[in-house]
Design an enzyme around this catalytic site. Structure first.
Site, PDB file in Angstrom:
ATOM      1  N   SER A 154      -1.063  -0.531  -1.811  1.00  0.00           N
ATOM      2  CA  SER A 154      -2.308  -1.096  -1.300  1.00  0.00           C
ATOM      3  C   SER A 154      -3.116  -0.040  -0.531  1.00  0.00           C
ATOM      4  CB  SER A 154      -2.003  -2.330  -0.443  1.00  0.00           C
ATOM      5  OG  SER A 154      -3.172  -3.052  -0.159  1.00  0.00           O
ATOM      6  N   ASP A 178      -0.880  -1.036  -6.863  1.00  0.00           N
ATOM      7  CA  ASP A 178      -2.022  -1.923  -6.646  1.00  0.00           C
ATOM      8  C   ASP A 178      -2.879  -1.458  -5.464  1.00  0.00           C
ATOM      9  OD1 ASP A 178      -3.310  -4.060  -7.925  1.00  0.00           O
ATOM     10  OD2 ASP A 178      -2.838  -5.405  -6.287  1.00  0.00           O
ATOM     11  N   HIS A 249      -0.407  -9.249  -5.904  1.00  0.00           N
ATOM     12  CA  HIS A 249      -0.567  -7.932  -5.274  1.00  0.00           C
ATOM     13  C   HIS A 249       0.783  -7.217  -5.167  1.00  0.00           C
ATOM     14  CE1 HIS A 249      -2.884  -5.012  -3.121  1.00  0.00           C
ATOM     15  NE2 HIS A 249      -2.404  -5.286  -1.924  1.00  0.00           N
TER      16      HIS A 249
END
Length: 452
Positions: A154, A178, A249
């Site tokens: 992330s 991601d 996610h």
């Protein structure tokens, strides 16, 4: 005076609890997230010598870190509740099992823990500067940038990119799991992860319609299930609460983990779009026949040399997954030649059974196909199981119509071939008639050498 000594004794007890024998990732409360946290970066070193007990390291204290070995940094992202990442210890253990390396967990939970996402995002460059200072000391002791590998989750993916930029893209490798989309979508390369940030950058996009970044950011960008709506994740907030928001996610991490556990090998297929992949247009990987397709996860860099031959050296790759670990889907091509006088349009469902009676079924997920007389249609089928010796095949043809006549699909030849195991014999059936919505089983034979 007695009160004073009791007070000092209590302080000592508190201090001894804080100075853990085995330091662990910072655990904070939701209250900390509400009031916000100041940035404090801790580096937790794991090696095969201390894979269950981390060492706190810094620019002057290296612990068991061996600069002659590969060093992998794991950088987490936004932590809105203050809890440690649930996948962290599994990732540490799996990485150390596959390779003898220095594994550094970058704990910036104090800084990432806040309910205000922009506050965490604004600290990413500061984290990158701190990491560069540490890497500079590694280089001074003899380390090589070629041996630096960063895995960023992330916001951590962009932090890794910022570190790479400060070394002019000379880091060995960056993997973005991601990469965060909010506040980074549409930003120029200098403000996000970019293919130029390392010698090789691979990215897994699993939540492009919400928390993740949609556009390509690496030399190779993997899009499981098209990058959205991962199988096994809840479809509504009522099913699983907060898990609804983070499941897609986090799936990038679990898919990466599966590549380390080697329960199965996830193969991806370079393609312009997920739609083209699902319609079977991208099965040769853009390489000469016999060359391997890219593998997801830890071994994605095996494709580095193939990418270097492209201009630019970038590609997108697609694949589908099962709902749970080991996630692999096994791909087959079904080639069908029909001889109906009239054009037929519809979809095919296929079921395989092996000699032991095991079965696996795949809905061939394609748009409705047009079957024309003597024209070959190639369909990509995906199965949860890989059956070695197929003894029976069943086909169902459907036009999707609820009412009306049942059509027939007259097959001149059907051929089944495994993409994962091209060495297996191709199986055929000749002169077969399918009645709409009726399952038709048959025993295949090895295909004849001369085909139409």
């Amino acid at each position: 005076m007695l009160r004073f000594y009791l007070f000092i004794s209590l302080l000592c007890l508190v201090r001894s609890d804080t100075d853990e024998t085995c330091p662990s990732f910072t655990k904070l409360s939701f209250h900390s997230a509400v009031v916000g946290t100041e940035l404090n970066v801790r580096l937790l070193l794991y090696t095969r010598k201390n894979y269950t007990c981390a060492q706190i390291i810094n620019s002057t204290t290296f612990g068991n870190l061996n600069v002659t070995k590969k060093t992998t940094f794991v950088v987490h992202g936004f932590r809105p509740t203050g809890s440690p990442p649930v996948w962290l210890q599994d990732l540490v253990k799996a990485l150390l099992m596959v390779e003898d390396m220095n594994l550094v967990v970058v704990d910036w939970n104090r800084g990432a823990t806040t309910v205000i996402y922009t506050q965490a995002s604004n600290k990413t460059r500061k984290v990158a500067i701190i990491l560069k200072e540490f890497i500079d000391q590694m280089l001074a002791r003899g380390a090589s940038l070629d041996d630096i590998y960063m895995i960023g989750v992330s916001l951590g993916a962009h932090i890794s990119g910022f570190v790479g930029k400060m070394y002019n893209g000379q880091l060995g490798r960056i993997t973005g799991l991601d990469p965060a989309g909010p506040l980074f979508n549409g930003k120029p390369p200098q403000d996000r992860l970019d293919p130029s940030d390392a010698q090789f950058v691979d990215v897994i996009h699993s939540d492009t319609d919400a928390l993740g970044y949609k556009e390509p950011l690496g030399n190779i960008d993997f899009y499981p299930n098209g990058g959205v709506d991962q199988p096994g994740c809840p479809k509504t907030i009522f099913e699983a609460g907060m898990q609804y928001f983070k499941c897609d996610h986090q799936m990038s991490v679990y898919l990466y983990l599966s590549s380390l556990r080697k329960n199965c090998t996830i193969t991806a297929y370079p393609c312009d779009s997920y739609r083209d992949y699902r319609n079977g247009k991208c099965i040769n990987c853009g390489l000469p026949q016999g060359k391997p397709c890219p593998l997801l996860g830890y071994y994605a860099d095996n494709w580095k040399d193939y990418l270097s031959e492209k201009d630019p050296p970038m590609t997108k790759a697609f694949f589908d997954t099962a709902e749970k670990e080991p996630y692999c889907m096994y791909h087959y091509f079904v080639d069908i030649i029909t001889w109906n006088k009239s054009i037929r349009r519809g979809s095919i469902t296929i079921k395989l059974k092996d000699e032991a009676g095991n079965t696996t079924e795949s809905k061939i997920n394609h748009e409705p196909v047009t079957f024309e007389k003597y024209h070959q249609v190639s369909l990509l089928a995906r199965f949860n199981q890989d059956l070695d010796k197929v003894a029976e095949i069943s086909l169902v043809f459907s036009t999707g119509a609820v009412i009306g006549p049942k059509y027939k699909l007259r097959i001149l030849r059907m051929k089944l071939r495994s993409l994962a195991h091209p060495e297996r014999p191709q199986l055929c059936r000749y002169d077969l008639v399918l009645t709409e919505n009726v399952e038709t089983p048959f025993q295949p034979i090895v295909c004849q050498k001369l085909q139409m």
